[in-house]
Design an enzyme around this catalytic site. Structure first.
Site, PDB file in Angstrom:
ATOM      1  N   ARG A 127      49.267  46.452  51.785  1.00 18.76           N
ATOM      2  CA  ARG A 127      49.600  47.835  52.125  1.00 18.76           C
ATOM      3  C   ARG A 127      48.646  48.775  51.408  1.00 18.76           C
ATOM      4  NH1 ARG A 127      51.668  46.761  56.277  1.00 18.76           N
ATOM      5  NH2 ARG A 127      53.847  46.914  56.835  1.00 18.76           N
ATOM      6  N   GLU A 170      47.678  56.442  57.705  1.00 17.28           N
ATOM      7  CA  GLU A 170      46.976  55.847  58.859  1.00 17.28           C
ATOM      8  C   GLU A 170      47.200  56.693  60.094  1.00 17.28           C
ATOM      9  OE1 GLU A 170      48.293  51.766  59.154  1.00 17.28           O
ATOM     10  OE2 GLU A 170      47.345  51.222  57.267  1.00 17.28           O
ATOM     11  N   HIS A 214      43.875  48.605  60.616  1.00 15.65           N
ATOM     12  CA  HIS A 214      45.150  47.871  60.488  1.00 15.65           C
ATOM     13  C   HIS A 214      45.320  46.839  61.619  1.00 15.65           C
ATOM     14  CE1 HIS A 214      49.466  48.270  58.727  1.00 15.65           C
ATOM     15  NE2 HIS A 214      49.278  47.060  59.198  1.00 15.65           N
TER      16      HIS A 214
HETATM   17  C1  GLV Z   1      51.799  44.807  59.634  1.00 18.08           C
HETATM   18  O1  GLV Z   1      51.207  45.353  58.774  1.00 18.08           O
HETATM   19  C2  GLV Z   1      53.192  44.457  59.539  1.00 18.08           C
HETATM   20  O2  GLV Z   1      53.806  44.730  58.519  1.00 18.08           O
HETATM   21  O3  GLV Z   1      53.687  43.869  60.492  1.00 18.08           O
END
Ligand code: GLV
Length: 316
Positions: free
Chosen positions: A231, A260, A279
């Site tokens: 994260r 983000e 991401h």
């Molecule tokens: C992606 O980052 C998730 O937590 O699924």
């Protein structure tokens, strides 16, 4: 436990609806399903549902009177955890599916980019220069993986299969296969960190991992590469930039950010030592989301052990 009323929301709810209709799952026979966009979830939906299925709680989420189970469509459950108080007796399950493999391949691609001098050779080709650099074998590197859970363990399996020496850091420090050694987070030492060529973060966001990778941490490194697939909030960006400037870090590969999309004004975009990806190192595909949900539903209804249940008492 018997579940009939299921509320499904989140950004891929339409795709999930299509797949569930198309596939006609046996496990969903006789179930009442409501598919909603996040902003359309009403109090009535929350009161009605016995199962709440989404990447994160909706802004108006609360534990309705019929709620028996919450299922996260993602692996990260920080947004559920940050609700603060969890209602006793309601299991929280999550979708991990192929995340371990995806994060391994993502990380491996950037490690090999370095070791095989991809960028250097591309630059030399542009100016028609024949400069020999010998690629560095994977088995010569030392990798530290933060997090030895399902994802971190798969990363260790993948890298160690190429002969990489993989070290792990976890809450318990419990030894696991594919790691040379796992240490507990309180035993992190300068010697341990200084020998690292690559560091991969797979940890969830908790109060412990919030800004875990800050000045104190980066100061212990020597020319290491930092890859973040956990994260964004676990990293202190100004400490990261400093570490890149002073050589504690050689480069950083960042897939996750506190905000983000990363704002266009963020100086990280222009830093030549930083690689930014949006991401994507582990994405829940609608197909995998449905498969995991249906499987978990069947385990819940069959009162079987839930391998993907989140331990709400554990942090990292
Ligand atoms: C992606 O980052 C998730 O937590 O699924």
């Amino acid at each position: 436990m018997k579940i009939t009323n299921i509320l499904i929301t989140g950004k891929i709810y339409k795709e999930l609806e299509e797949i569930m209709e198309r596939e006609g799952y046996e496990e969903l026979r006789g179930k009442q399903l409501r598919f909603r966009a996040e902003g359309e979830v009403t109090e009535d939906d929350l009161e009605w549902s016995e199962a709440f299925v989404s990447f994160r709680p909706t802004p108006n989420f609360y534990f309705g009177k019929n709620l028996k189970w919450v299922h996260s469509l993602g692996a990260g459950v920080d947004r559920y955890m940050s609700l603060g108080i969890w209602k006793q007796g309601i299991p929280l399950t999550r979708t991990v599916c192929s995340f371990g493999e995806r994060i391994s391949e993502y990380s491996l691609s950037y490690v090999l980019r370095d070791l095989q001098f991809h960028e250097t050779f591309a630059q030399h080709q542009a100016v028609k220069q024949w400069n020999e650099f010998t690629p560095i074998p994977l088995k010569e590197i030392r990798l530290i993986v933060f997090g030895t859970g399902e994802i971190g363990h798969e990363v260790a399996r993948a890298f160690s299969s190429f002969g990489v020496k993989v070290y792990g850091v976890s809450l318990s420090g419990k030894q696991k296969s594919h790691f040379e050694k796992v240490i507990g987070r309180e035993n992190l030492s300068r010697d341990f960190l200084q020998g690292a060529d690559y560091i991969i973060n797979t940890l969830p966001l908790t109060s412990y991992t919030d800004k875990l990778f800050g000045e104190e941490f980066f100061n212990e490194l020597k020319n290491a590469v930092f890859i973040n697939c956990g994260r964004g909030a676990s990293v202190d960006h100004s400490a990261l930039r400093k570490a890149l400037d002073n050589g504690n870090l050689k480069s950083a590969v960042l897939d996750v950010f506190e905000v983000e999309p990363l704002p266009t004004t963020d100086p990280l975009w222009d830093n030549p030592k930083v690689t930014i990806t949006p991401h994507i190192s582990a994405v829940t595909t609608p197909e995998e989301a449905v498969a995991c949900f249906v499987d978990t539903l069947s385990n819940i209804e069959g009162n079987r052990e839930l391998e993907n249940e989140v331990d709400l008492t554990k942090e990292f």
